[in-house]
Design an enzyme around this catalytic site. Structure first.
Site, short mmCIF file in Angstrom:
data_model
loop_
_atom_site.label_atom_id
_atom_site.label_comp_id
_atom_site.label_asym_id
_atom_site.label_seq_id
_atom_site.Cartn_x
_atom_site.Cartn_y
_atom_site.Cartn_z
N ASP A 12 0.87 -1.18 0.00
CA ASP A 12 0.00 0.00 0.00
C ASP A 12 0.91 1.22 0.00
O ASP A 12 2.11 1.13 0.28
CB ASP A 12 -0.92 0.01 1.23
CG ASP A 12 -1.87 1.22 1.22
OD1 ASP A 12 -2.29 1.65 0.12
OD2 ASP A 12 -2.19 1.74 2.30
N SER A 13 0.31 2.39 -0.25
CA SER A 13 1.08 3.63 -0.17
C SER A 13 1.55 3.87 1.26
O SER A 13 2.48 4.61 1.49
CB SER A 13 0.21 4.80 -0.62
OG SER A 13 -0.89 4.93 0.26
N TYR A 44 -0.77 8.45 -2.20
CA TYR A 44 -0.73 8.31 -3.65
C TYR A 44 -1.88 9.06 -4.33
O TYR A 44 -1.76 9.49 -5.47
CB TYR A 44 -0.90 6.83 -4.05
CG TYR A 44 0.32 5.95 -3.94
CD1 TYR A 44 1.52 6.40 -3.41
CD2 TYR A 44 0.25 4.62 -4.40
CE1 TYR A 44 2.62 5.55 -3.31
CE2 TYR A 44 1.35 3.78 -4.32
CZ TYR A 44 2.53 4.23 -3.76
OH TYR A 44 3.60 3.39 -3.69
N GLY A 45 -3.00 9.16 -3.61
CA GLY A 45 -4.29 9.52 -4.22
C GLY A 45 -4.39 10.85 -4.92
O GLY A 45 -5.35 11.09 -5.65
N CYS A 75 -4.54 -1.43 -1.91
CA CYS A 75 -4.68 0.01 -2.13
C CYS A 75 -5.61 0.22 -3.33
O CYS A 75 -5.29 -0.22 -4.44
CB CYS A 75 -3.30 0.59 -2.44
SG CYS A 75 -3.29 2.32 -2.92
N ASN A 76 -6.75 0.84 -3.10
CA ASN A 76 -7.71 1.07 -4.19
C ASN A 76 -7.11 1.95 -5.28
O ASN A 76 -7.37 1.76 -6.47
CB ASN A 76 -8.96 1.77 -3.65
CG ASN A 76 -9.74 0.90 -2.70
OD1 ASN A 76 -10.70 0.24 -3.08
ND2 ASN A 76 -9.35 0.87 -1.44
N THR A 77 -6.30 2.93 -4.86
CA THR A 77 -5.73 3.88 -5.83
C THR A 77 -4.75 3.16 -6.76
O THR A 77 -4.79 3.35 -7.98
CB THR A 77 -5.02 5.02 -5.07
OG1 THR A 77 -5.92 5.55 -4.09
CG2 THR A 77 -4.57 6.11 -5.99
N CYS A 185 -11.10 3.43 0.23
CA CYS A 185 -9.65 3.60 0.38
C CYS A 185 -9.27 2.83 1.63
O CYS A 185 -9.95 2.97 2.67
CB CYS A 185 -9.32 5.08 0.54
SG CYS A 185 -7.64 5.41 1.14
N THR A 186 -8.23 2.01 1.55
CA THR A 186 -7.92 1.14 2.70
C THR A 186 -7.51 1.93 3.94
O THR A 186 -7.67 1.44 5.05
CB THR A 186 -6.82 0.12 2.32
OG1 THR A 186 -5.68 0.82 1.78
CG2 THR A 186 -7.33 -0.87 1.29
N1 DGL Z 1 -4.80 3.32 0.81
C1 DGL Z 1 -4.93 3.79 -0.50
C2 DGL Z 1 -6.22 3.46 -1.17
O1 DGL Z 1 -6.83 2.45 -0.83
C3 DGL Z 1 -4.23 5.02 -0.94
C4 DGL Z 1 -4.40 6.27 -0.17
C5 DGL Z 1 -3.41 7.28 -0.68
O2 DGL Z 1 -2.22 6.98 -0.63
O3 DGL Z 1 -3.84 8.34 -1.13
O4 DGL Z 1 -6.68 4.14 -2.05
#
Ligand code: DGL
Length: 260
Positions: A12-13, A44-45, A75-77, A185-186
């Protein structure tokens, strides 16, 4: 070593993916796990798509260099911008997470469903395709939450900052008939109880939380079983935490995973 005894690699990020790892440890205690948090580059988002893709590839390369039998994009992103590339370019199974809008919209009733996710997740073709497949798009209210993952990275899941952030995001929709919130988002999994509490007050209704991590862990298990990669060990597995952010990030991750 036989492949089935190799660890499962999670990325994940930052700390968000630990919510998926936690569920995986619960459901598969005999597996070994390696988690790589790219805390140095979190969040990351709000980064350009190309940069997120490159960072995600680097995380996967790191996990592969550690000798994993499967990669989980927690990580969804990263899923949104990189999973297709990863599946095309790597031979090992790549499992990912995406916003749980399907279960959320299949729940009985016609109430609206809020999707909270990063701006990137909500603006990419992969998400539009998902909505298209699921249908009933008119019931979705999407809320891009720029900056929220960064607040979660601070490690205090009940801070006043978080409370006012969530309230300010939800309040403009207070007249809507909302029944559920998708945790897209996780990072937000760790603040799901807070989101539920604030949303239930604003919408004067018991809000249901829909979190994709449960489906993702079921999918990990299914793929391991079907590909003969599930461990046959009866011992508790090991858990290794790695981070691009150094010792400070590792300590935070340990605290979140083992103490909170
Ligand atoms: N945890 C991440 C997700 O599920 C990324 C959040 C991020 O880094 O902006 O999207």
């Amino acid at each position: 070593m036989e492949n089935k005894h190799l660890p499962i690699g999670f990325m994940d990020s930052g700390v968000g993916g630990l919510s998926v790892l936690r569920e995986a440890i619960l459901k598969m205690p005999h597996e070994n796990f390696i988690f790589y948090g790219d805390n140095k580059n979190a969040p990351y988002g709000e980064k350009p798509e190309e940069e997120i893709r490159e960072l995600s590839i680097a995380c996967v390369e790191k996990l592969i260099s550690e000798g994993v039998k499967m990669v989980v994009i927690a990580c969804n992103t990263a899923t949104t911008v990189a999973v297709r590339y990863l599946r095309e370019h790597y031979e090992l199974p790549v499992i990912s997470i995406e916003p749980a809008i399907k279960p959320a919209l299949s729940a009985p009733g016609n109430k609206k469903v809020i999707v909270m996710a990063t701006p990137t997740t909500l603006s990419q073709k992969r998400y539009f395709d998902l909505k298209e497949r699921v249908g009933h798009q008119e019931r979705l209210i999407e809320i891009p939450c720029a900056g929220l993952a960064k607040l979660v990275e601070k490690g205090d899941f009940e801070s006043e900052e978080l409370k006012s952030y969530i309230t300010n995001k939800l309040l403009p929709f207070s007249k809507e008939d909302v029944g559920g919130v998708v945790i897209g988002c996780t990072h937000y999994s760790f603040i799901a109880p807070l989101i539920k509490k604030i949303a239930s007050e604003i919408f004067r209704n018991e809000i249901e939380i829909h979190d994709g991590r449960y489906g993702t862990v079921r999918q990990i298990k299914r793929v391991l079983e079907n590909s003969g990669l599930i461990t046959d060990s009866q011992e508790n597995g090991s858990i290794r935490l790695l981070s691009s952010g150094g010792e400070e990030s590792i300590s935070l991750m340990k605290k979140i995973l083992f103490e909170d």
